[in-house]
Design a protein around this motif. Structure first.
Motif, mmCIF file in Angstrom:
data_model
loop_
_atom_site.group_PDB
_atom_site.id
_atom_site.type_symbol
_atom_site.label_atom_id
_atom_site.label_comp_id
_atom_site.label_asym_id
_atom_site.label_seq_id
_atom_site.Cartn_x
_atom_site.Cartn_y
_atom_site.Cartn_z
ATOM 1 N N CYS A 111 0.814 -1.220 0.000
ATOM 2 C CA CYS A 111 0.000 0.000 0.000
ATOM 3 C C CYS A 111 0.847 1.270 0.000
ATOM 4 O O CYS A 111 0.309 2.366 -0.106
ATOM 5 C CB CYS A 111 -0.922 0.032 1.207
ATOM 6 S SG CYS A 111 -1.889 -1.452 1.418
ATOM 7 N N CYS A 134 -1.196 -4.260 8.444
ATOM 8 C CA CYS A 134 -1.581 -3.036 7.732
ATOM 9 C C CYS A 134 -3.085 -2.793 7.901
ATOM 10 O O CYS A 134 -3.891 -3.719 7.767
ATOM 11 C CB CYS A 134 -1.236 -3.180 6.258
ATOM 12 S SG CYS A 134 -1.762 -1.776 5.263
ATOM 13 N N CYS A 137 -4.675 -3.354 4.039
ATOM 14 C CA CYS A 137 -4.695 -4.647 3.334
ATOM 15 C C CYS A 137 -4.510 -5.849 4.269
ATOM 16 O O CYS A 137 -4.530 -6.987 3.832
ATOM 17 C CB CYS A 137 -3.627 -4.666 2.254
ATOM 18 S SG CYS A 137 -1.947 -4.771 2.907
HETATM 19 ZN ZN LIG Z 1 -1.085 -2.610 3.196
#
Ligand SMILES: [Zn+2]
Length: 157
Positions: A111, A134, A137
């Motif tokens: 990301c 994260c 994600c």
């Molecule tokens: Zn991520």
């Protein structure tokens, strides 16, 4: 921005003086009011510290030298810049200082996201970065510094 003076907010609760540092620790930082309180215990909060320069480090060491032999100092919410000083600058903390919580830097490759995660010193084992997912994600984030170096202020257990 960098010329703005460091704001120091103090609040005395019993034997403890809670201190919030807001802004930049530089040559204009005036720690006199902290020294004048002569408290047995200080809780320093670095959550809103943006920058520390070499002159600020000199002022800081002067503060720690004046209060550090008498007082217990606990460090909270140490920003990455503060952790880096703790690790490399002799005298930035004293033997009686206790670092409680600090930020650790993470990065998600997928990301392209950076994240600063607040962790407790007591939760760190063997100077290893805790696993962090994260927000976007859910994959495991990369620790964005050198573990051996970043956690070197923590006693090995
Ligand atoms: Zn991520």
């Amino acid at each position: 921005m960098s010329s703005e003076k460091l704001v120091i907010n103090t609040q005395v609760v019993g034997n403890v003086c809670k201190v919030d540092f807001i802004g930049n620790i530089n040559e204009d930082a005036d720690f006199e009011k902290i020294i004048a309180l002569k408290m047995p215990e200080y809780h320093f909060n670095f959550d809103q510290v943006a920058m520390i320069n070499s002159c600020g480090i000199r002022e800081w060491i002067s503060l720690i030298t004046k209060i550090g032999t008498q007082a217990t100092i606990k460090y909270f919410n140490c920003r990455q810049i503060v952790v880096e000083q703790i690790n490399v600058v002799h005298g930035f903390i004293t033997d009686k200082s206790q670092i409680q919580t600090f930020y650790t830097p993470y990065y998600c490759d997928k990301c392209n996201l950076e994240k600063q995660v607040l962790v407790e010193v007591k939760s760190i084992n063997n100077r290893k970065a805790p696993a962090i997912k994260c927000d976007k994600c859910s994959s495991k984030m990369e620790f964005d510094a050198i573990e051996e170096h970043y956690f070197s202020f923590i006693p090995k257990k």
